[in-house]
Design an enzyme around this catalytic site. Structure first.
Site, PDB file in Angstrom:
ATOM      1  CG  ASP A   1      -8.257  -4.024   2.640  1.00 14.54           C
ATOM      2  OD1 ASP A   1      -9.121  -4.785   2.160  1.00 14.54           O
ATOM      3  OD2 ASP A   1      -7.264  -3.615   1.997  1.00 14.54           O
TER       4      ASP A   1
ATOM      5  CG  ASP B   1      -5.015  -2.410  -1.280  1.00 18.12           C
ATOM      6  OD1 ASP B   1      -6.167  -2.374  -0.827  1.00 18.12           O
ATOM      7  OD2 ASP B   1      -4.415  -3.466  -1.559  1.00 18.12           O
TER       8      ASP B   1
END
Length: 176
Positions: A146, A122
Site C-alpha cells: 500500500d 495489513d
C-alpha cells in the site's frame, strides 16, 4: 544487453514485492496475542489485520467469492496496463518510470495476498491524534505494498504536474 532507462526501475518492483512478502510473512508468523505491538507510543503500532476489500477497507464487509474474483481480475488488468506502460512507453521520465515500478510492485504484492489468503494482510496502524476529525483515527491499517502504491501514485502525479516536457516542433511551420 542494454535496457531502456524505463526498464531500469524494475529492480524497484522486485524490491517492493520481496519486502512486502517478507514483512507479511513475519507478521503472519507471530502469535495473535502479540498484537497490537507498540512501535512509537500513541502514534505507530503493528497489528495483524486482514482486509478482504480494497483501500481504506472499502467493501470489507462484502467478502464473497464473487468480490474476491472481481478484485483479482481487476488487479490483473491494472498490472497488465502498468506493464504495458513500462514496456511500450516512450519518452517517460525517470520519475514516472519509478512511480510505475512502485505501483507494479504494490499491486503485485497485494494480488499475491488475495490469491493466497483471500484478503490482504495489513499490519501498520497510525494514530493521528492532532486530527480533530475522527473518521480515520486510527488511520486504516496498511502494508508495504500500500505504501509503494501511494508513493508511486504521488511520483506520477508530481511528474505530470511539474516536469516540463520538451515541446515538439510544429509540423505546419513554413520554411523560407
Amino acid at each position: 544487453m542494454i535496457l531502456p532507462s524505463r526498464h531500469r526501475f524494475l529492480w524497484l518492483t522486485l524490491a517492493v514485492i520481496f519486502l512486502d512478502r517478507a514483512t507479511k510473512a513475519w507478521i503472519e508468523s507471530r502469535p495473535a496475542d502479540r498484537f497490537p505491538a507498540t512501535v512509537v507510543d500513541n502514534f505507530l503500532y503493528l497489528v495483524n489485520s486482514r482486509n478482504p476489500g480494497i483501500a481504506f477497507s472499502f467493501f470489507a464487509g462484502l467478502s464473497s467469492p464473487a468480490l474476491r474474483a472481481i478484485l483479482i481480475v481487476g488487479s490483473l488488468v491494472i498490472i497488465a496496463v502498468i506493464v504495458w506502460l513500462i514496456i511500450a512507453g516512450r519518452g517517460i521520465s525517470a520519475v514516472n518510470a519509478a512511480g510505475l515500478a512502485l505501483l507494479l510492485g504494490g499491486a503485485t504484492g497485494n494480488l499475491t495476498d488475495r490469491i493466497l489468503h483471500g484478503a490482504v494482510t495489513d499490519f501498520i496502524e497510525v494514530y493521528l491524534h492532532f486530527l480533530r476529525w475522527q473518521a480515520f483515527n486510527p488511520w486504516p491499517a496498511f502494508n508495504v505494498a500500500d505504501s509503494a502504491i501511494t508513493i508511486g501514485a504521488i511520483l506520477i502525479l508530481l511528474d505530470i504536474l511539474f516536469v516540463r516536457r520538451p515541446e515538439a516542433p510544429h509540423s505546419n511551420s513554413r520554411t523560407p
